[in-house]
Design an enzyme around this catalytic site. Structure first.
Site, PDB file in Angstrom:
ATOM      1  N   CYS A 174      -2.808  -9.257   6.781  1.00  9.00           N
ATOM      2  CA  CYS A 174      -2.988  -8.508   7.909  1.00  9.00           C
ATOM      3  C   CYS A 174      -4.035  -9.111   8.748  1.00  9.00           C
ATOM      4  O   CYS A 174      -4.178  -8.355   9.967  1.00  9.00           O
ATOM      5  CB  CYS A 174      -3.154  -7.183   7.517  1.00  9.00           C
ATOM      6  N   HIS A 230      -6.065  -3.329  13.663  1.00 11.49           N
ATOM      7  CA  HIS A 230      -4.913  -3.601  12.662  1.00 11.49           C
ATOM      8  C   HIS A 230      -4.131  -2.194  12.439  1.00 11.49           C
ATOM      9  O   HIS A 230      -4.951  -1.098  11.935  1.00 11.49           O
ATOM     10  CB  HIS A 230      -5.138  -4.127  11.466  1.00 11.49           C
ATOM     11  N   ASN A 268       3.400  -0.762   9.604  1.00  8.11           N
ATOM     12  CA  ASN A 268       2.589  -2.147   9.386  1.00  8.11           C
ATOM     13  C   ASN A 268       3.440  -3.414   9.507  1.00  8.11           C
ATOM     14  O   ASN A 268       4.191  -3.432   8.546  1.00  8.11           O
ATOM     15  CB  ASN A 268       1.626  -1.811   8.189  1.00  8.11           C
TER      16      ASN A 268
HETATM   17  N1  ACO Z   1       6.084   9.960  -0.948  1.00  2.00           N
HETATM   18  C1  ACO Z   1       5.572  10.912  -1.585  1.00  2.00           C
HETATM   19  N2  ACO Z   1       4.882  10.948  -2.456  1.00  2.00           N
HETATM   20  C2  ACO Z   1       4.084   9.909  -2.467  1.00  2.00           C
HETATM   21  C3  ACO Z   1       4.438   8.630  -1.997  1.00  2.00           C
HETATM   22  C4  ACO Z   1       5.593   8.776  -0.805  1.00  2.00           C
HETATM   23  N3  ACO Z   1       5.967   7.732  -0.415  1.00  2.00           N
HETATM   24  N4  ACO Z   1       3.764   7.471  -2.289  1.00  2.00           N
HETATM   25  C5  ACO Z   1       2.927   8.060  -3.307  1.00  2.00           C
HETATM   26  N5  ACO Z   1       3.187   9.374  -3.241  1.00  2.00           N
HETATM   27  C6  ACO Z   1       2.290  10.209  -4.309  1.00  2.00           C
HETATM   28  C7  ACO Z   1       1.601   9.428  -5.239  1.00  2.00           C
HETATM   29  O1  ACO Z   1       2.555   9.350  -6.553  1.00  2.00           O
HETATM   30  C8  ACO Z   1       0.575  10.430  -5.652  1.00  2.00           C
HETATM   31  O2  ACO Z   1       1.119  11.486  -6.488  1.00  2.00           O
HETATM   32  P1  ACO Z   1       0.122  12.225  -7.725  1.00  2.00           P
HETATM   33  O3  ACO Z   1      -0.855  12.814  -7.085  1.00  2.00           O
HETATM   34  O4  ACO Z   1       1.217  12.979  -8.449  1.00  2.00           O
HETATM   35  O5  ACO Z   1      -0.014  11.035  -8.799  1.00  2.00           O
HETATM   36  C9  ACO Z   1       0.232  11.127  -4.210  1.00  2.00           C
HETATM   37  O6  ACO Z   1       1.411  10.874  -3.628  1.00  2.00           O
HETATM   38  C10 ACO Z   1      -0.981  10.715  -3.796  1.00  2.00           C
HETATM   39  O7  ACO Z   1      -1.231   9.363  -4.068  1.00  2.00           O
HETATM   40  P2  ACO Z   1      -2.251   8.319  -3.225  1.00  2.00           P
HETATM   41  O8  ACO Z   1      -1.972   6.836  -3.346  1.00  2.00           O
HETATM   42  O9  ACO Z   1      -3.416   8.911  -3.829  1.00  2.00           O
HETATM   43  O10 ACO Z   1      -2.115   8.709  -1.624  1.00  2.00           O
HETATM   44  P3  ACO Z   1      -2.898   8.226  -0.699  1.00  2.00           P
HETATM   45  O11 ACO Z   1      -3.580   9.350  -0.074  1.00  2.00           O
HETATM   46  O12 ACO Z   1      -4.155   7.190  -0.966  1.00  2.00           O
HETATM   47  O13 ACO Z   1      -1.987   7.485   0.312  1.00  2.00           O
HETATM   48  C11 ACO Z   1      -1.409   5.194   0.860  1.00  2.00           C
HETATM   49  C12 ACO Z   1      -1.354   6.270  -0.186  1.00  2.00           C
HETATM   50  C13 ACO Z   1      -0.711   5.788   2.291  1.00  2.00           C
HETATM   51  C14 ACO Z   1      -0.606   3.867   0.440  1.00  2.00           C
HETATM   52  C15 ACO Z   1      -2.833   4.793   1.405  1.00  2.00           C
HETATM   53  O14 ACO Z   1      -3.802   4.876   0.046  1.00  2.00           O
HETATM   54  C16 ACO Z   1      -2.945   3.775   2.404  1.00  2.00           C
HETATM   55  O15 ACO Z   1      -2.572   3.756   3.326  1.00  2.00           O
HETATM   56  N6  ACO Z   1      -3.677   2.595   1.482  1.00  2.00           N
HETATM   57  C17 ACO Z   1      -3.874   1.556   2.376  1.00  2.00           C
HETATM   58  C18 ACO Z   1      -2.809   0.599   2.084  1.00  2.00           C
HETATM   59  C19 ACO Z   1      -2.911  -0.447   3.364  1.00  2.00           C
HETATM   60  O16 ACO Z   1      -3.278  -0.230   4.208  1.00  2.00           O
HETATM   61  N7  ACO Z   1      -2.571  -1.666   3.055  1.00  2.00           N
HETATM   62  C20 ACO Z   1      -2.199  -2.675   3.917  1.00  2.00           C
HETATM   63  C21 ACO Z   1      -2.295  -4.023   3.431  1.00  2.00           C
HETATM   64  S1  ACO Z   1      -0.986  -4.781   3.540  1.00  2.00           S
HETATM   65  C22 ACO Z   1      -1.253  -6.298   3.877  1.00  2.00           C
HETATM   66  O17 ACO Z   1      -2.476  -6.905   3.946  1.00  2.00           O
HETATM   67  C23 ACO Z   1      -0.173  -7.228   3.513  1.00  2.00           C
END
Ligand code: ACO
Length: 333
Positions: free
Chosen positions: A117, A258, A288
């Site tokens: 990214c 980003h 993204n």
């Molecule tokens: N729909 C519904 N529920 C979901 C989903 C979904 N799509 N995905 C995860 N959940 C659930 C999980 O299973 C978890 O359930 P549990 O509490 O029963 O275990 C719950 O939602 C919370 O999951 P978290 O992972 O803690 O959620 P979080 O608030 O952290 O959000 C997210 C997840 C959106 C992925 C966030 O962590 C994020 O944006 N991280 C950064 C990712 C990123 O920016 N990556 C970019 C780099 S990519 C690159 O460089 C190529």
């Protein structure tokens, strides 16, 4: 005190290409166990674009053609093509070679740059060096990814986050003092490999039945770890770059971060004490697009008239690696 630069790398054109096909959160509800409200609340994403029947070089070529058209340039006037991507059409030749051929840039050389990214800001800083050194007059800097090619549609925690798209800028030589790229700051921390990677298909795990069965050809990430890292590092590198140039966040006209998650963008802006109207956001429509997010957002900001000659622009990203960096420009158009 550093010598003033004789040649400056200024941005003279910005363009984007987004595929036509729109996939909404509701469409994803039919594929994985998720909901529109979960995706909106956790990420700010509403829909994304998906490229069908073509590869990353197609989008990058469209961007290159639009950049040339906007400056009415002959392709032979391009010296260098840099494509920031982690979804090249193939391992080799590079995407830049494919773009060079398709646009007929007969004098250009080129290469792909891999920094996930952060790819576009890395490529901007790299391209600018060839102009500031006097080696080149015109460099195409393109960022784009077909993330749908490496997204596991069985993994709801990643498949909702990504989209396909590309954007780019034309960097040109100027002798006007204080215009164009002012400074940049880039970092890597390879210890972050475990938190965000795609392990299959390289020399470690070449494609095999096993690698496919283990779904190694898809992105894997620890979302929470990446989230926290992004919030801290994007603000830190942005403030550091501003401070060493005697500037404050308030001096910026536009901050183009980003686009990975709206909550990351908002937390970064808050840490920087940056007013909301100075922050470019379009993650709701495109998700993204990795190498594509910053030039796509910059191109939309220009269409919205958010930059005028003399304005200060900061672009910042965090990505797999981990990689992160910021580039500071004075707008010269
Ligand atoms: N729909 C519904 N529920 C979901 C989903 C979904 N799509 N995905 C995860 N959940 C659930 C999980 O299973 C978890 O359930 P549990 O509490 O029963 O275990 C719950 O939602 C919370 O999951 P978290 O992972 O803690 O959620 P979080 O608030 O952290 O959000 C997210 C997840 C959106 C992925 C966030 O962590 C994020 O944006 N991280 C950064 C990712 C990123 O920016 N990556 C970019 C780099 S990519 C690159 O460089 C190529």
């Amino acid at each position: 005190m550093a010598e003033p630069k004789r040649y400056r790398a200024i941005i003279t054109a910005v363009e984007r290409y987004l595929p036509d096909k729109v996939v909404t959160n509701h469409d994803l509800e039919r594929i994985v166990e998720t909901s529109d409200s979960w995706i909106r609340d956790r990420t700010g994403i509403v829909e994304r674009r998906i490229l069908e029947g073509e590869a990353t070089s197609f989008m990058a070529t469209e961007v290159a053609r639009r950049l040339l058209a906007s400056r009415q340039l002959d392709p032979a006037e391009i010296d260098l093509i840099i494509v920031a991507t982690i979804t090249p059409d193939m391992f080799f030749p590079s995407t830049a070679c494919l773009v060079q051929d398709r646009i007929g840039a007969s004098r250009a050389w080129g290469f792909d740059l891999s920094a996930a990214c952060s790819g576009f800001v890395y490529a901007l800083a790299t391209g600018a060096q060839f102009i500031e050194s006097g080696a080149h007059r015109r460099v195409l800097v393109i960022g784009g990814d077909k993330m749908s090619a490496i997204t596991d549609m069985q993994d709801r925690s990643t498949c909702v986050l990504f989209g396909d798209g590309a954007g780019g800028v034309l960097l040109e030589r100027s002798e006007e003092p204080d215009m164009g790229m002012i400074d940049f700051e880039m970092h890597v921390d390879g210890a972050g490999c475990e938190h965000l990677h795609m392990k299959g298909g390289g020399s470690l795990f070449p494609a095999s039945h096993e690698s496919v069965d283990q779904r190694l050809h898809y992105i894997r990430q620890e979302g929470r770890t990446v989230f926290k890292f992004a919030v801290v590092r994007m603000a830190e590198v942005s403030l550091s770059l501003l401070a060493r140039n005697g500037l404050k966040a308030d001096d910026l006209k536009l901050f183009v971060p980003h686009q990975a998650n709206l909550r990351i963008i908002e937390a970064t802006a808050e840490r920087m004490h940056l007013a909301r109207d100075k922050v470019m956001v379009n993650i709701d429509r495109y998700a993204n697009t990795t190498g594509g997010t910053i030039p796509i957002a910059l191109s939309e900001a220009c269409d919205q008239g958010r930059l005028e000659r003399g304005d200060l622009l900061l672009m910042t990203a965090v990505g797999g690696g981990m990689t992160w960096g910021s580039a500071l420009f004075r707008w010269a158009i």
